[in-house]
Design a protein around this motif. Sequence first.
Motif, mmCIF file in Angstrom:
data_model
loop_
_atom_site.group_PDB
_atom_site.id
_atom_site.type_symbol
_atom_site.label_atom_id
_atom_site.label_comp_id
_atom_site.label_asym_id
_atom_site.label_seq_id
_atom_site.Cartn_x
_atom_site.Cartn_y
_atom_site.Cartn_z
ATOM 1 N N HIS A 58 0.811 -1.216 0.000
ATOM 2 C CA HIS A 58 0.000 0.000 0.000
ATOM 3 C C HIS A 58 0.850 1.273 0.000
ATOM 4 O O HIS A 58 0.308 2.377 -0.132
ATOM 5 N N ARG A 59 2.175 1.130 0.122
ATOM 6 C CA ARG A 59 3.087 2.282 0.140
ATOM 7 C C ARG A 59 3.886 2.398 -1.163
ATOM 8 O O ARG A 59 4.718 3.310 -1.288
ATOM 9 N N LYS A 60 3.680 1.503 -2.093
ATOM 10 C CA LYS A 60 4.493 1.477 -3.310
ATOM 11 C C LYS A 60 4.368 2.774 -4.107
ATOM 12 O O LYS A 60 5.371 3.341 -4.557
ATOM 13 N N GLU A 61 3.158 3.249 -4.290
ATOM 14 C CA GLU A 61 2.961 4.448 -5.105
ATOM 15 C C GLU A 61 3.607 5.664 -4.446
ATOM 16 O O GLU A 61 4.255 6.481 -5.117
#
Length: 287
Positions: A58-61
Motif C-alpha cells: 500500500h506504500r508502493k505508489e
Amino acid sequence: MTGRVLPAPPLPEGPPPGGRPPLTWLYVPGDRPEVVAKALGCGADVVIVDLEDAVAPHRKEYARSATAELLADPVTAAPDAVPVHVRVHGEDDIRALTGLPGLSGFRLPKITHAVSVHHVAAVAPGVPLYPLLESALAIEHAYSIASADPAVWGIALGEADLRADLGVREDRGLDWSRGRLVVAARAAALPPPAQSVFPDVRDLDGLWASCVRGRGLGLLGRAAVHPRQLEVIERAFQPTAEEVEAAEEIIAAAAVEAGAPALPDGRFVDAAVVASARRTIALAGRA
C-alpha cells in the motif's frame, strides 16, 4: 544467444573509468525519504533506494513518488553527489524514474533470463542496469544475463530468495552460486560482484568474518542495510598493509626487468600477477 559477443577480456590494470570501484552499497526504503536523506550523508559509496521488498504494497505508489522527487533534485544530480540506484518493483517504477537526472542505475530483482534485461534496456535507454540473480534458474543463466546488453554494468545475488529456492540451511551452501556469479561477471567483462547483505546489523564480528570469506571467493565490496555496517565492510575489502607491500614489490620488479622477472623469494612475476598488484594498489588508495 546473448546480446553481445565478447572476447576474453584483459585483466584491468588499475581503477575503472570514473574512479575506484565502490565497496559499500547501502539499501534504504523508498517510502522513508527522511531515511534516504540521512543515508546520502553517511559515507556509503552508493545508496540503493528500495522500492521492492522494503516497501509494503500500500506504500508502493508513495515510495515511487518520493523517489522521483529525490532524483529530480539538482543536489542529488550534482557531479560530486553520492550515486543513487533504485531497486525497482516493476515496469511502472522504471518508466516513472527513467530520465531523471539523479538516477545512476536500476537494480533489477528476480531476473531469470536475458530477455528480461533486453526489455528493461529498451524501456530505460541509457540507464546502467544491475540484474539481481535470486533463483536456481537465474544462476544457471548467469553468463547470458551478465552479457545480455551493454547496459548491464554489474550483477549480484539476492541471497535470501536464493537460499529459500535452494533449501540451503548453511551459509557455505551458497558458495558455489557465489563463485558462479564471480565467473560469469568476469567472463562478461563486468566488475567483480559485490557480496549480498548480512542481515544481522548487531553482529559486526559475524559481518567481518563473512566479508573475509566473500573476499576469498572473489567478491568485491558488499551491500549493507545499516550505516553501522559500512566501516566493517570497507576495512574487510581493503588490502592489508602486507598485501600492499607485496604489490609494490611486484610492480617495482616489473618496472626494472621486462618479461617475467623473479622476486627475491623465487616467485616469477608475469603480466597477470602485475595486473593483480595494480588493482591492489588502486584499492589501497581509496581513502
